[in-house]
Design an enzyme around this catalytic site. Structure first.
Site, PDB file in Angstrom:
ATOM      1  N   TYR A   1     -13.329   6.739 -13.653  1.00 12.85           N
ATOM      2  CA  TYR A   1     -13.413   5.437 -12.744  1.00 12.85           C
ATOM      3  C   TYR A   1     -14.442   4.532 -13.589  1.00 12.85           C
ATOM      4  O   TYR A   1     -13.674   3.172 -13.553  1.00 12.85           O
ATOM      5  CB  TYR A   1     -14.388   5.953 -11.516  1.00 12.85           C
ATOM      6  CG  TYR A   1     -14.227   4.855 -10.369  1.00 12.85           C
ATOM      7  CD1 TYR A   1     -13.380   4.720  -9.486  1.00 12.85           C
ATOM      8  CD2 TYR A   1     -15.338   4.059 -10.335  1.00 12.85           C
ATOM      9  CE1 TYR A   1     -13.354   3.709  -8.419  1.00 12.85           C
ATOM     10  CE2 TYR A   1     -15.453   2.910  -9.565  1.00 12.85           C
ATOM     11  CZ  TYR A   1     -14.509   2.814  -8.336  1.00 12.85           C
ATOM     12  OH  TYR A   1     -14.518   1.974  -7.527  1.00 12.85           O
TER      13      TYR A   1
ATOM     14  N   ASP B   1       0.725  -1.158   0.071  1.00 11.48           N
ATOM     15  CA  ASP B   1      -0.080  -0.028   0.161  1.00 11.48           C
ATOM     16  C   ASP B   1       0.848   1.250   0.109  1.00 11.48           C
ATOM     17  O   ASP B   1       1.822   1.292   0.344  1.00 11.48           O
ATOM     18  CB  ASP B   1      -0.863  -0.017   1.195  1.00 11.48           C
ATOM     19  CG  ASP B   1      -2.096   0.836   1.076  1.00 11.48           C
ATOM     20  OD1 ASP B   1      -3.224   0.225   1.022  1.00 11.48           O
ATOM     21  OD2 ASP B   1      -2.018   2.203   1.038  1.00 11.48           O
TER      22      ASP B   1
ATOM     23  N   ASN C   1      -6.162  -4.591  -5.835  1.00  6.96           N
ATOM     24  CA  ASN C   1      -7.233  -3.747  -5.272  1.00  6.96           C
ATOM     25  C   ASN C   1      -7.027  -2.277  -5.033  1.00  6.96           C
ATOM     26  O   ASN C   1      -8.167  -1.652  -4.756  1.00  6.96           O
ATOM     27  CB  ASN C   1      -7.609  -4.454  -3.732  1.00  6.96           C
ATOM     28  CG  ASN C   1      -8.314  -3.982  -2.849  1.00  6.96           C
ATOM     29  OD1 ASN C   1      -9.785  -3.924  -3.124  1.00  6.96           O
ATOM     30  ND2 ASN C   1      -7.831  -3.167  -2.060  1.00  6.96           N
TER      31      ASN C   1
ATOM     32  N   LYS D   1     -12.545   1.137 -14.737  1.00  6.08           N
ATOM     33  CA  LYS D   1     -13.265  -0.228 -14.109  1.00  6.08           C
ATOM     34  C   LYS D   1     -13.550  -1.191 -15.358  1.00  6.08           C
ATOM     35  O   LYS D   1     -13.342  -2.390 -14.935  1.00  6.08           O
ATOM     36  CB  LYS D   1     -14.300  -0.114 -12.978  1.00  6.08           C
ATOM     37  CG  LYS D   1     -13.716   0.628 -11.734  1.00  6.08           C
ATOM     38  CD  LYS D   1     -12.675  -0.064 -11.128  1.00  6.08           C
ATOM     39  CE  LYS D   1     -12.322   0.249  -9.575  1.00  6.08           C
ATOM     40  NZ  LYS D   1     -11.103  -0.459  -8.929  1.00  6.08           N
TER      41      LYS D   1
ATOM     42  N   THR E   1     -16.697   1.686   2.991  1.00  5.88           N
ATOM     43  CA  THR E   1     -15.239   1.932   3.541  1.00  5.88           C
ATOM     44  C   THR E   1     -15.028   3.638   3.279  1.00  5.88           C
ATOM     45  O   THR E   1     -15.630   4.320   2.891  1.00  5.88           O
ATOM     46  CB  THR E   1     -14.486   1.405   2.242  1.00  5.88           C
ATOM     47  OG1 THR E   1     -14.376   2.265   0.992  1.00  5.88           O
ATOM     48  CG2 THR E   1     -15.164   0.007   1.757  1.00  5.88           C
TER      49      THR E   1
ATOM     50  N   ILE F   1     -19.599   0.120  -1.307  1.00  3.63           N
ATOM     51  CA  ILE F   1     -19.240  -0.723  -0.109  1.00  3.63           C
ATOM     52  C   ILE F   1     -18.961   0.442   0.941  1.00  3.63           C
ATOM     53  O   ILE F   1     -18.307   1.513   0.493  1.00  3.63           O
ATOM     54  CB  ILE F   1     -18.055  -1.481  -0.092  1.00  3.63           C
ATOM     55  CG1 ILE F   1     -18.523  -2.555  -1.487  1.00  3.63           C
ATOM     56  CG2 ILE F   1     -17.707  -2.453   0.956  1.00  3.63           C
ATOM     57  CD1 ILE F   1     -19.477  -3.322  -1.363  1.00  3.63           C
TER      58      ILE F   1
HETATM   59  N1  LIG Z   1     -15.748   1.248  -1.679  1.00  4.33           N
HETATM   60  C1  LIG Z   1     -16.748   1.175  -2.728  1.00  4.33           C
HETATM   61  O1  LIG Z   1     -17.783   1.666  -2.847  1.00  4.33           O
HETATM   62  C2  LIG Z   1     -16.137   0.336  -3.843  1.00  4.33           C
HETATM   63  C3  LIG Z   1     -16.971  -0.213  -4.893  1.00  4.33           C
HETATM   64  C4  LIG Z   1     -16.581  -0.847  -5.945  1.00  4.33           C
HETATM   65  C5  LIG Z   1     -15.157  -1.025  -6.136  1.00  4.33           C
HETATM   66  N2  LIG Z   1     -14.554  -0.557  -5.179  1.00  4.33           N
HETATM   67  C6  LIG Z   1     -12.911  -0.864  -5.296  1.00  4.33           C
HETATM   68  O2  LIG Z   1     -12.322  -1.463  -4.235  1.00  4.33           O
HETATM   69  C7  LIG Z   1     -11.129  -0.970  -4.015  1.00  4.33           C
HETATM   70  C8  LIG Z   1     -10.620  -0.968  -2.701  1.00  4.33           C
HETATM   71  O3  LIG Z   1     -11.534   0.278  -2.480  1.00  4.33           O
HETATM   72  P1  LIG Z   1     -11.967   0.619  -1.022  1.00  4.33           P
HETATM   73  O4  LIG Z   1     -13.448   0.988  -1.084  1.00  4.33           O
HETATM   74  O5  LIG Z   1     -11.433  -0.329   0.066  1.00  4.33           O
HETATM   75  O6  LIG Z   1     -10.869   2.052  -0.637  1.00  4.33           O
HETATM   76  P2  LIG Z   1     -10.217   2.569   0.443  1.00  4.33           P
HETATM   77  O7  LIG Z   1      -9.826   3.984   0.236  1.00  4.33           O
HETATM   78  O8  LIG Z   1     -10.584   2.025   1.649  1.00  4.33           O
HETATM   79  O9  LIG Z   1      -8.680   1.796   0.208  1.00  4.33           O
HETATM   80  C9  LIG Z   1      -7.819   1.946  -0.905  1.00  4.33           C
HETATM   81  C10 LIG Z   1      -6.442   1.473  -0.436  1.00  4.33           C
HETATM   82  O10 LIG Z   1      -5.638   1.619  -1.699  1.00  4.33           O
HETATM   83  C11 LIG Z   1      -4.643   2.188  -1.325  1.00  4.33           C
HETATM   84  N3  LIG Z   1      -4.046   2.939  -2.660  1.00  4.33           N
HETATM   85  C12 LIG Z   1      -4.733   4.131  -3.086  1.00  4.33           C
HETATM   86  N4  LIG Z   1      -3.727   4.580  -4.256  1.00  4.33           N
HETATM   87  C13 LIG Z   1      -2.520   3.791  -4.153  1.00  4.33           C
HETATM   88  C14 LIG Z   1      -1.598   3.696  -5.030  1.00  4.33           C
HETATM   89  N5  LIG Z   1      -1.443   4.419  -6.075  1.00  4.33           N
HETATM   90  N6  LIG Z   1      -0.775   2.727  -4.779  1.00  4.33           N
HETATM   91  C15 LIG Z   1      -0.849   1.963  -3.599  1.00  4.33           C
HETATM   92  N7  LIG Z   1      -1.973   1.629  -2.752  1.00  4.33           N
HETATM   93  C16 LIG Z   1      -2.759   2.817  -3.206  1.00  4.33           C
HETATM   94  C17 LIG Z   1      -4.992   3.182  -0.129  1.00  4.33           C
HETATM   95  O11 LIG Z   1      -3.762   3.811   0.469  1.00  4.33           O
HETATM   96  C18 LIG Z   1      -5.750   2.665   0.262  1.00  4.33           C
HETATM   97  O12 LIG Z   1      -5.454   1.779   1.568  1.00  4.33           O
HETATM   98  C19 LIG Z   1     -10.606  -0.131  -5.225  1.00  4.33           C
HETATM   99  O13 LIG Z   1     -10.034  -0.621  -6.302  1.00  4.33           O
HETATM  100  C20 LIG Z   1     -12.185   0.676  -5.295  1.00  4.33           C
HETATM  101  O14 LIG Z   1     -12.172   1.139  -6.741  1.00  4.33           O
HETATM  102  C21 LIG Z   1     -14.732  -0.078  -4.042  1.00  4.33           C
END
Ligand SMILES: NC(=O)c1ccc[n+]([C@@H]2O[C@H](COP(=O)([O-])OP(=O)(O)OC[C@H]3O[C@@H](n4cnc5c(N)ncnc54)[C@H](O)[C@@H]3O)[C@@H](O)[C@H]2O)c1
Length: 258
Positions: A165, A46, A99, A169, A200, A198
């Site tokens: 985005y 990360d 992720n 995706k 988060t 989600i």
């Molecule tokens: N939360 C939602 O609603 C949702 C829905 C669909 C998909 N997603 C996808 O799930 C994945 C995780 O999202 P989340 O909701 O847990 O988000 P989050 O913000 O809680 O976690 C994302 C993590 O990615 C890390 N990160 C960001 N840019 C980075 C980089 N350049 N290099 C290394 N690490 C990096 C951040 O430090 C963080 O720890 C993402 O790909 C997001 O697009 C999330």
């Protein structure tokens, strides 16, 4: 490690090393916990080094094997070093979850900032390519394994105000299918997961009106949890999914059914 998980799954990843990008928060953190509970050695990769270290410490204190590595998925040199760290630390790489992702601002396509576009695509799409570029040779070297790329419900639906985005995706789904075709007969299964919205930190800037709107998009009447996404992802990484290659699996509270 003590968890509430069904005991039948406790050792399903033992002897396997997993590499989770964006593993320090949200879905990636829940998944890192789930894989560690299943016996995997987990590398939390990360760009938030402090959170990654804290997450790895939590897992090691609970008796799991875990390590943190600071990495930026938009930088292939950094990704290559992160994958090498995983192999050097635990001896081999078998499982990877790409992720790490960001949301980006909300603007219509005709007003979307070019820099914002480049940043979102670099993180959410190129970051997945860079990760697989270095993970796949390492997984082949280990004799095979599985990869899950984190897409979104927006890997198949449009969403006004999020052109970068949504495009990234959708790209992750196409990239996943192509890589899956290339490695299906070489011992690596590659799939994508499409979560609905989600609860988060990614949604941290969402006000209560926007949040209620997001909830209304899900027939289940709520946002999903990170653990619900982690469970599907863990299944796809496990031997229980041994005939699942190159597909895109939704965990979306019914969002896409309407
Ligand atoms: N939360 C939602 O609603 C949702 C829905 C669909 C998909 N997603 C996808 O799930 C994945 C995780 O999202 P989340 O909701 O847990 O988000 P989050 O913000 O809680 O976690 C994302 C993590 O990615 C890390 N990160 C960001 N840019 C980075 C980089 N350049 N290099 C290394 N690490 C990096 C951040 O430090 C963080 O720890 C993402 O790909 C997001 O697009 C999330």
């Amino acid at each position: 490690m003590s968890t509430d998980l069904p005991t039948a799954y406790e050792a399903e990843f033992s002897g396997r090393t997993a590499f989770v990008t964006g593993g320090a928060s949200g879905i990636g953190l829940a998944l890192s916990r789930r894989l560690a509970a299943g016996g995997a050695a987990v590398v939390i990769a990360d760009h938030n080094e402090e959170s990654a270290r804290k997450a790895a410490d939590e897992l090691t204190s609970a008796g799991a094997r875990a390590a943190a590595v600071a990495l930026d998925v938009t930088d292939p040199v950094s990704v290559e070093a992160g994958v090498r760290f995983a192999v050097d630390t635990f001896g081999a790489l078998h499982l990877a979850v790409n992720n790490a992702g960001i949301g980006g601002p909300s603007q219509p396509t005709g007003a979307y900032g070019v820099e914002d576009w480049n940043k979102v695509v670099a993180t959410n799409l190129s970051g997945v390519f860079y990760s697989m570029r270095y993970e796949l040779p390492a997984i082949l070297e280990a004799g095979g394994g599985a990869v899950v790329n984190m897409s979104s419900i927006l890997g198949t639906n449009g969403f006004a105000g999020s052109p970068a985005y949504v495009a990234a995706k959708h790209g992750v789904v196409g990239l996943t299918k192509t890589a899956a075709l290339e490695y299906a007969d070489r011992g690596i299964r590659i799939n994508a997961v499409g979560p609905g919205f989600i609860d988060t930190p990614l949604l941290r800037d969402t006000d209560s009106v926007a949040r209620d709107h997001l909830i209304s998009l899900h027939p289940a009447g709520r946002l999903g949890t990170s653990e619900e996404v982690a469970e599907l992802t863990a299944f796809l990484l496990s031997e229980r999914a041994s005939f699942i290659h190159g597909s895109y699996h939704l965990v979306d509270g019914g969002y896409s059914a309407s």
